[in-house]
Design a protein around this motif. Structure first.
Motif, short mmCIF file in Angstrom:
data_model
loop_
_atom_site.label_atom_id
_atom_site.label_comp_id
_atom_site.label_asym_id
_atom_site.label_seq_id
_atom_site.Cartn_x
_atom_site.Cartn_y
_atom_site.Cartn_z
N SER A 153 -11.48 -29.05 -13.04
CA SER A 153 -12.54 -28.04 -13.09
C SER A 153 -12.28 -26.94 -12.07
N LEU A 154 -11.87 -27.33 -10.86
CA LEU A 154 -11.59 -26.33 -9.83
C LEU A 154 -10.37 -25.48 -10.20
N ASP A 155 -9.40 -26.10 -10.87
CA ASP A 155 -8.25 -25.32 -11.37
C ASP A 155 -8.72 -24.26 -12.36
N GLU A 156 -9.68 -24.68 -13.22
CA GLU A 156 -10.23 -23.74 -14.21
C GLU A 156 -11.01 -22.62 -13.52
N ILE A 157 -11.79 -22.98 -12.48
CA ILE A 157 -12.56 -21.98 -11.73
C ILE A 157 -11.61 -20.98 -11.06
N LEU A 158 -10.51 -21.50 -10.49
CA LEU A 158 -9.52 -20.63 -9.85
C LEU A 158 -8.95 -19.64 -10.87
N LYS A 159 -8.65 -20.16 -12.07
CA LYS A 159 -8.13 -19.29 -13.12
C LYS A 159 -9.16 -18.23 -13.51
N LEU A 160 -10.43 -18.67 -13.62
CA LEU A 160 -11.50 -17.73 -13.96
C LEU A 160 -11.66 -16.66 -12.87
N ALA A 161 -11.50 -17.08 -11.61
CA ALA A 161 -11.62 -16.12 -10.50
C ALA A 161 -10.53 -15.06 -10.58
#
Length: 325
Positions: A153-161
């Motif tokens: 999930s945090l990897d996804e958030i980083l990508k979204l950022a």
């Protein structure tokens, strides 16, 4: 004292001692020894299986079991702390990070899901402390799974950022014609009177009335998908694909300043106002498309106008007048 046995001798009319046979005497001795050995072994088995009799090995194993229980208790306490931290991170993930990046939260049942199918802990069953070992192992497995889910999930958030900056520059956020160069905001989004048929019909964009040759600006970063006059009614027009589901259309141009395939940035001049195609007077017909559907462009003018200017444009755009195309 051993009892002496006699028998009566009828021939000699006298009592005589009974002398035991040598083999019989040995058999009695052997039977006594066997009975003693069995009794001793039985007593030994009873003693070693009572709590009152412990061998050094038993005491060592008892200490190891107690140490194991203490270690498991410490491990469970640490897992309680990990659980608390994970819940805090999950709450911020769902209610802060994902809200900010407009992403769906991860359901609680997905985060806390166990392991179905075969019994993963069968090899740990059947021992004195199996319940403790199995329950702790299950907790470790569930926490490990939660960590994997949260990490992804945090990897996804980083990508979204990383994508957020691109999104902010891609959104069509300015007027395509500057206020100081406008004659008026002629017609807004919604049902309007058609200038040719006078029939009330849906107007899919906004009309900006300006002099022929007035510069038209790209309202967001993107790639020019088309710059031609092949679409019926729009005359010379430009379509920019911004990404993230956004497209903008600029119609009735007098001429282009870009070509298909060219990358543009917000604020670049892409063409000039005209009256080509199905147009009653020089103006720019401007549309915003989101995920293939037309949306009100009025909702996207926040990059270069003040609140007062927005209020004025909004008032004009919402008047049900006649469109220019």
């Amino acid at each position: 004292m051993k009892k002496v046995k006699y028998y009566y001798d009828t021939e000699n009319l006298a009592y005589r001692k009974i002398k035991p046979k040598k083999g019989q005497k040995l058999g009695v001795i052997a039977l006594f020894l066997l009975a003693s050995a069995l009794f001793g072994f039985l007593c030994f088995v009873i003693l070693i299986n009572t709590p009152f009799f412990e061998t050094p090995k038993d005491r060592l194993q008892a200490r190891e079991i107690e140490n194991m229980k203490i270690n498991y208790a410490i491990l469970n306490k640490k897992m309680d702390q990990v659980d608390e931290v994970l819940e805090n991170v999950a709450e911020r993930d769902n209610n802060l990070y994902r809200v900010y990046f407009n992403s769906s939260p991860i359901p609680e049942e997905q985060r806390k899901a166990g392991f179905g199918g075969v019994n993963r802990y069968k090899a740990l069953e059947g021992y004195n402390n199996s319940e403790l070992v199995v329950s702790t192992t299950k907790r470790v497995d569930i926490i490990s799974k939660e960590l994997v889910i949260q990490s992804k999930s945090l990897d996804e958030i980083l990508k979204l950022a990383k994508e957020k900056e691109k999104l902010l520059t891609a959104i069509p956020a300015i007027q395509p014609v500057k206020n100081e160069q406008l004659k008026q905001m002629a017609s807004g989004f919604g049902y309007r009177s058609d200038p040719f048929t006078k029939i009330r019909k849906f107007h899919a964009g906004m009309d900006f009335s300006a002099k022929t040759g007035t510069p038209i600006y790209a309202t967001g970063d993107g790639v020019v998908e088309r710059a031609d006059n092949t679409a019926s009614g729009y005359g010379n027009h430009i379509v920019i694909r911004h990404g993230f589901g956004y497209e903008t259309l600029y119609g009735h141009l007098s001429k282009y300043k870009v070509r298909a395939g060219q990358r543009v940035k917000r604020g670049d001049i892409i063409g000039y106002v005209g009256s080509t195609g199905r147009s009653e007077a020089p103006h720019l017909h401007y549309e915003v498309h989101k995920n293939g559907e037309v949306v009100n462009p009025l909702n996207y003018y926040y990059g270069n106008i003040s609140a007062a200017e927005f209020a004025a444009i909004s008032k004009l755009a919402n008047q049900e007048n006649q469109s220019l195309d």
